[in-house]
Design a protein around this motif. Structure first.
Motif, PDB file in Angstrom:
ATOM      1  N   LEU A  40      -1.215  86.370  71.766  1.00  0.00           N
ATOM      2  CA  LEU A  40       0.024  85.457  71.368  1.00  0.00           C
ATOM      3  C   LEU A  40      -0.344  84.179  71.368  1.00  0.00           C
ATOM      4  O   LEU A  40      -0.147  83.301  70.552  1.00  0.00           O
ATOM      5  N   ALA A  41      -0.886  83.773  72.436  1.00  0.00           N
ATOM      6  CA  ALA A  41      -1.401  82.298  72.691  1.00  0.00           C
ATOM      7  C   ALA A  41      -2.277  81.694  71.485  1.00  0.00           C
ATOM      8  O   ALA A  41      -2.254  80.646  71.178  1.00  0.00           O
ATOM      9  N   ARG A  42      -2.806  82.865  70.956  1.00  0.00           N
ATOM     10  CA  ARG A  42      -3.944  82.287  69.932  1.00  0.00           C
ATOM     11  C   ARG A  42      -3.418  82.746  68.685  1.00  0.00           C
ATOM     12  O   ARG A  42      -3.972  82.645  67.594  1.00  0.00           O
ATOM     13  N   ASP A  43      -2.062  83.065  68.326  1.00  0.00           N
ATOM     14  CA  ASP A  43      -1.398  83.614  66.975  1.00  0.00           C
ATOM     15  C   ASP A  43      -1.521  82.240  66.004  1.00  0.00           C
ATOM     16  O   ASP A  43      -1.368  81.077  66.404  1.00  0.00           O
ATOM     17  N   ALA A  44      -1.715  82.573  64.799  1.00  0.00           N
ATOM     18  CA  ALA A  44      -1.960  81.585  63.918  1.00  0.00           C
ATOM     19  C   ALA A  44      -1.024  80.565  64.037  1.00  0.00           C
ATOM     20  O   ALA A  44      -1.058  79.334  63.406  1.00  0.00           O
ATOM     21  N   ARG A  45       0.309  81.164  63.865  1.00  0.00           N
ATOM     22  CA  ARG A  45       1.525  80.354  63.763  1.00  0.00           C
ATOM     23  C   ARG A  45       1.560  79.273  64.803  1.00  0.00           C
ATOM     24  O   ARG A  45       1.973  78.173  64.624  1.00  0.00           O
ATOM     25  N   LEU A  46       1.211  79.906  66.087  1.00  0.00           N
ATOM     26  CA  LEU A  46       1.167  78.539  67.263  1.00  0.00           C
ATOM     27  C   LEU A  46       0.241  77.543  66.986  1.00  0.00           C
ATOM     28  O   LEU A  46       0.577  76.462  67.122  1.00  0.00           O
ATOM     29  N   VAL A  47      -1.115  77.889  66.299  1.00  0.00           N
ATOM     30  CA  VAL A  47      -2.102  77.159  66.254  1.00  0.00           C
ATOM     31  C   VAL A  47      -1.588  76.119  65.283  1.00  0.00           C
ATOM     32  O   VAL A  47      -1.868  75.033  65.343  1.00  0.00           O
ATOM     33  N   VAL A  48      -0.974  76.529  64.003  1.00  0.00           N
ATOM     34  CA  VAL A  48      -0.541  75.672  63.024  1.00  0.00           C
ATOM     35  C   VAL A  48       0.552  74.692  63.484  1.00  0.00           C
ATOM     36  O   VAL A  48       0.537  73.477  63.317  1.00  0.00           O
ATOM     37  N   LEU A  49       1.478  75.214  64.445  1.00  0.00           N
ATOM     38  CA  LEU A  49       2.712  74.200  65.099  1.00  0.00           C
ATOM     39  C   LEU A  49       1.762  73.189  65.748  1.00  0.00           C
ATOM     40  O   LEU A  49       2.214  72.039  65.786  1.00  0.00           O
ATOM     41  N   SER A  50       0.894  73.728  66.687  1.00  0.00           N
ATOM     42  CA  SER A  50       0.027  72.826  67.369  1.00  0.00           C
ATOM     43  C   SER A  50      -0.761  71.656  66.667  1.00  0.00           C
ATOM     44  O   SER A  50      -0.527  70.233  66.806  1.00  0.00           O
ATOM     45  N   VAL A  51      -1.396  72.000  65.460  1.00  0.00           N
ATOM     46  CA  VAL A  51      -2.034  71.364  64.563  1.00  0.00           C
ATOM     47  C   VAL A  51      -1.139  70.218  63.899  1.00  0.00           C
ATOM     48  O   VAL A  51      -1.240  69.062  63.808  1.00  0.00           O
ATOM     49  N   GLY A  52       0.123  70.709  63.552  1.00  0.00           N
ATOM     50  CA  GLY A  52       1.243  70.023  62.830  1.00  0.00           C
ATOM     51  C   GLY A  52       1.628  68.836  63.846  1.00  0.00           C
ATOM     52  O   GLY A  52       1.979  67.677  63.279  1.00  0.00           O
ATOM     53  N   ILE A  53       1.772  69.392  64.994  1.00  0.00           N
ATOM     54  CA  ILE A  53       2.425  68.192  65.953  1.00  0.00           C
ATOM     55  C   ILE A  53       1.351  67.316  66.222  1.00  0.00           C
ATOM     56  O   ILE A  53       1.590  65.939  66.297  1.00  0.00           O
ATOM     57  N   ASN A  54       0.050  67.489  66.309  1.00  0.00           N
ATOM     58  CA  ASN A  54      -0.950  66.633  66.728  1.00  0.00           C
ATOM     59  C   ASN A  54      -1.241  65.729  65.351  1.00  0.00           C
ATOM     60  O   ASN A  54      -1.577  64.616  65.514  1.00  0.00           O
ATOM     61  N   ALA A  55      -0.914  66.120  64.161  1.00  0.00           N
ATOM     62  CA  ALA A  55      -1.021  65.266  62.967  1.00  0.00           C
ATOM     63  C   ALA A  55       0.017  64.395  62.742  1.00  0.00           C
ATOM     64  O   ALA A  55      -0.179  63.189  62.527  1.00  0.00           O
ATOM     65  N   CYS A  56       1.221  64.850  63.079  1.00  0.00           N
ATOM     66  CA  CYS A  56       2.212  63.866  63.484  1.00  0.00           C
ATOM     67  C   CYS A  56       2.100  62.837  64.442  1.00  0.00           C
ATOM     68  O   CYS A  56       2.465  61.496  64.249  1.00  0.00           O
ATOM     69  N   LEU A  57       1.413  63.001  65.552  1.00  0.00           N
ATOM     70  CA  LEU A  57       1.173  62.391  66.382  1.00  0.00           C
ATOM     71  C   LEU A  57      -0.129  61.331  66.095  1.00  0.00           C
ATOM     72  O   LEU A  57       0.231  60.156  66.429  1.00  0.00           O
ATOM     73  N   VAL A  58      -0.793  61.744  65.433  1.00  0.00           N
ATOM     74  CA  VAL A  58      -1.904  60.575  64.866  1.00  0.00           C
ATOM     75  C   VAL A  58      -1.169  59.769  63.950  1.00  0.00           C
ATOM     76  O   VAL A  58      -1.695  58.589  63.992  1.00  0.00           O
ATOM     77  N   VAL A  59      -0.438  60.313  63.034  1.00  0.00           N
ATOM     78  CA  VAL A  59       0.329  59.315  62.115  1.00  0.00           C
ATOM     79  C   VAL A  59       1.107  58.445  62.736  1.00  0.00           C
ATOM     80  O   VAL A  59       0.986  57.215  62.442  1.00  0.00           O
ATOM     81  N   SER A  60       1.927  58.827  63.636  1.00  0.00           N
ATOM     82  CA  SER A  60       2.894  57.886  64.432  1.00  0.00           C
ATOM     83  C   SER A  60       1.992  57.061  65.376  1.00  0.00           C
ATOM     84  O   SER A  60       2.279  55.660  65.303  1.00  0.00           O
ATOM     85  N   GLY A  61       0.981  57.323  65.788  1.00  0.00           N
ATOM     86  CA  GLY A  61      -0.121  56.586  66.479  1.00  0.00           C
ATOM     87  C   GLY A  61      -0.758  55.411  65.834  1.00  0.00           C
ATOM     88  O   GLY A  61      -0.772  54.175  66.178  1.00  0.00           O
ATOM     89  N   LEU A  62      -1.355  55.650  64.387  1.00  0.00           N
ATOM     90  CA  LEU A  62      -1.869  55.072  63.635  1.00  0.00           C
ATOM     91  C   LEU A  62      -0.814  53.783  63.331  1.00  0.00           C
ATOM     92  O   LEU A  62      -1.081  52.630  63.032  1.00  0.00           O
ATOM     93  N   SER A  63       0.569  54.195  62.891  1.00  0.00           N
ATOM     94  CA  SER A  63       1.535  53.414  62.442  1.00  0.00           C
ATOM     95  C   SER A  63       1.718  52.284  63.871  1.00  0.00           C
ATOM     96  O   SER A  63       1.836  51.101  63.327  1.00  0.00           O
TER      97      SER A  63
END
Length: 125
Positions: A40-63
Motif C-alpha cells: 500500500l505504501a508503494r501504491d501508484a496513487r500514493l506515489v502520484v500524490l507525493s509527486v503532485g505535492i512535491n511539484a507544487c512545492l517546487v513551483v511555490s519555492g521558485l515563486s
C-alpha cells in the motif's frame, strides 16, 4: 485569485510539512510494516500524490525565490539548500525503489532533508 506573499509562504510551508510527513510515513511503513501494508505504501496513487505535492512545492519555492530576489549563487544558504534538496530527492527515490526499502538511502534522504529544513528556518545564519 492570486495569493499574496504571506499566503504563498504559508502554502509552501504546509506543502513542505505534508511532503515530509508522507515521505517519513511511507519509509516507516516500508521498513516496519507487513508485506500487505508495504504494498500500500508503494501504491501508484500514493506515489502520484507525493509527486503532485512535491511539484507544487517546487513551483511555490521558485515563486518565492523570484519574488524575494534570492539567487542560489549569491545567497549561499539557498545554493546549499538546493543541493541538499536534489540529494534528498535522489536518495529518497533510491530508498523507495524496487521491492524493499533501502535503509541507507532513506536515512541519507532524511539527513539531507533536515539540512534543507535547517537552512530554510535559519536562512544560513
Amino acid at each position: 485569485m492570486a495569493l499574496n506573499f504571506h499566503e504563498l509562504v504559508q502554502w509552501h510551508a504546509l506543502l513542505a510539512w505534508v511532503s515530509i510527513a508522507l515521505f517519513f510515513l511511507r519509509g516507516a511503513v516500508c521498513q516496519f510494516g507487513t508485506l500487505r501494508v508495504q504494498e500500500l505504501a508503494r501504491d501508484a496513487r500514493l506515489v502520484v500524490l507525493s509527486v503532485g505535492i512535491n511539484a507544487c512545492l517546487v513551483v511555490s519555492g521558485l515563486s518565492l525565490w523570484s519574488s524575494m530576489g534570492y539567487h542560489p549563487l549569491r545567497d549561499g544558504w539557498l545554493g546549499i539548500k538546493l543541493v541538499a534538496l536534489i540529494g534528498y530527492a535522489a536518495c529518497g527515490h533510491w530508498a523507495m525503489s524496487r521491492d524493499r526499502l533501502h535503509l541507507l538511502g532513506y536515512l541519507t534522504a532524511l539527513a539531507l532533508l533536515a539540512l534543507a529544513m535547517d537552512l530554510s528556518i535559519n536562512r544560513g545564519l
